[in-house]
Design a protein around this motif. Sequence first.
Motif, mmCIF file in Angstrom:
data_model
loop_
_atom_site.group_PDB
_atom_site.id
_atom_site.type_symbol
_atom_site.label_atom_id
_atom_site.label_comp_id
_atom_site.label_asym_id
_atom_site.label_seq_id
_atom_site.Cartn_x
_atom_site.Cartn_y
_atom_site.Cartn_z
ATOM 1 N N LYS A 18 0.797 -1.217 0.000
ATOM 2 C CA LYS A 18 0.000 0.000 0.000
ATOM 3 C C LYS A 18 0.836 1.278 0.000
ATOM 4 O O LYS A 18 0.373 2.318 -0.461
ATOM 5 C CB LYS A 18 -0.922 0.007 1.229
ATOM 6 N N SER A 19 2.052 1.198 0.502
ATOM 7 C CA SER A 19 2.786 2.453 0.696
ATOM 8 C C SER A 19 4.256 2.390 0.299
ATOM 9 O O SER A 19 5.022 3.291 0.628
ATOM 10 C CB SER A 19 2.678 2.887 2.162
ATOM 11 N N TRP A 20 4.681 1.347 -0.407
ATOM 12 C CA TRP A 20 6.065 1.257 -0.865
ATOM 13 C C TRP A 20 6.142 1.577 -2.352
ATOM 14 O O TRP A 20 5.311 1.138 -3.138
ATOM 15 C CB TRP A 20 6.635 -0.140 -0.637
ATOM 16 N N LEU A 21 7.133 2.335 -2.737
ATOM 17 C CA LEU A 21 7.411 2.604 -4.143
ATOM 18 C C LEU A 21 8.843 2.163 -4.437
ATOM 19 O O LEU A 21 9.783 2.549 -3.728
ATOM 20 C CB LEU A 21 7.270 4.100 -4.453
ATOM 21 N N VAL A 22 9.014 1.348 -5.471
ATOM 22 C CA VAL A 22 10.333 0.846 -5.874
ATOM 23 C C VAL A 22 10.599 1.324 -7.294
ATOM 24 O O VAL A 22 9.764 1.156 -8.188
ATOM 25 C CB VAL A 22 10.399 -0.692 -5.807
ATOM 26 N N ARG A 23 11.761 1.930 -7.480
ATOM 27 C CA ARG A 23 12.148 2.423 -8.809
ATOM 28 C C ARG A 23 13.539 1.900 -9.131
ATOM 29 O O ARG A 23 14.479 2.076 -8.361
ATOM 30 C CB ARG A 23 12.140 3.949 -8.844
ATOM 31 N N VAL A 24 13.668 1.252 -10.288
ATOM 32 C CA VAL A 24 14.951 0.724 -10.751
ATOM 33 C C VAL A 24 15.268 1.367 -12.089
ATOM 34 O O VAL A 24 14.402 1.404 -12.980
ATOM 35 C CB VAL A 24 14.919 -0.810 -10.890
ATOM 36 N N GLY A 25 16.474 1.892 -12.235
ATOM 37 C CA GLY A 25 16.808 2.589 -13.466
ATOM 38 C C GLY A 25 18.231 2.343 -13.921
ATOM 39 O O GLY A 25 19.123 2.038 -13.117
ATOM 40 N N TYR A 26 18.416 2.468 -15.223
ATOM 41 C CA TYR A 26 19.742 2.453 -15.829
ATOM 42 C C TYR A 26 19.930 3.775 -16.552
ATOM 43 O O TYR A 26 19.056 4.207 -17.322
ATOM 44 C CB TYR A 26 19.905 1.289 -16.800
ATOM 45 N N VAL A 27 21.066 4.438 -16.313
ATOM 46 C CA VAL A 27 21.358 5.738 -16.913
ATOM 47 C C VAL A 27 22.713 5.656 -17.604
ATOM 48 O O VAL A 27 23.682 5.136 -17.032
ATOM 49 C CB VAL A 27 21.376 6.858 -15.849
ATOM 50 N N GLY A 28 22.780 6.166 -18.816
ATOM 51 C CA GLY A 28 24.052 6.164 -19.534
ATOM 52 C C GLY A 28 24.200 7.394 -20.395
ATOM 53 O O GLY A 28 23.208 8.021 -20.778
#
Length: 320
Positions: A18-28
């Motif tokens: 209900k209250s967790w946000l997960v963000r996974v990213g790759y930047v180049g």
Amino acid sequence: KASRVAAWNLTVEQQVGKSWLVRVGYVGNVGTDLSGTGDVEEGQQEINPAIYIPGNSTEANTQQRRINPAFSNVDLIAPTVRSNYNGFQLTLRKQFSYGLSLDANFTWSKSLDDFGPIGSSTYINTKPFDQMFDFGPSPGDVTRVLNLSPIYQLPGLKEDSWKTRFTNGWSISSILSWQSGTPFTVYSGVDNSFSGVGADRADFTGTDISQAKLNPNRSHSQLVNEYFNTSFFVPNAVGTFGNTGKNILRGPGLFNTDLAVFKNIELTHRFSGQFRFEAFNVFNNVNFLNPGNTVENSGFGQITTAQDPRILQFALKILF
């Protein structure tokens, strides 16, 4: 040429529970045709170096051995530098009950370029006409960074009275930061290349650079006196520019905690204020800077500087 940077990223975001946000990213990104600045003078190239003549090269005849003896140093800042960056980013965000929230982010990255290494006497490319000799980790290549940022809105009184002007509207926030150390180059301190550039690197006498890394779990006095094993580094051989790479070693990491206590004050419908008390490096942790990195200097391998100690400040802001 105009400098060019191509950048890309891919991010996946997902709510968990209900209250967790997960963000996974790759930047180049990749930079081409980059040039240094006049202030820092990174990316300079010496285009009138002295030519090494075996058996007939001394510092005294440097000028006579230059490509054009009518001139001394001729520094060129040209758009010829390349860079690339790749990073993995992880972000967690949690909204707790009772006014508490938490942001956490972690970055694992690598930054490379062929700018002249920072730390030499002239910030110039080490080897004339061979820019790839300076391809290696960027000066700001911090490979691992972890930040935690909790915010807590203190509960206030529910009654409507003069007391609420002092008790309500208080919040506490903090930023806890941990990061790995920045890289540095090991310099010879003598112009054994006889090029007149003055940026020769040291020679490494071991078989693996890990031999120069001492146990990090030593006391502060041991770290200060000898951060890395200096016995494996010697001045470069005559006629060479040194066999060590750019930014081959890394300095101490950083751990820092900043704390802020602030109160929002409603003055009128158009004006509001905020009182802040802030503590930077609240635990007064000693964050060492990089050690001496020139073989021929007396402070080689020693740490003589550190980042700021604890700093306290008060502030009053008016918003309208």
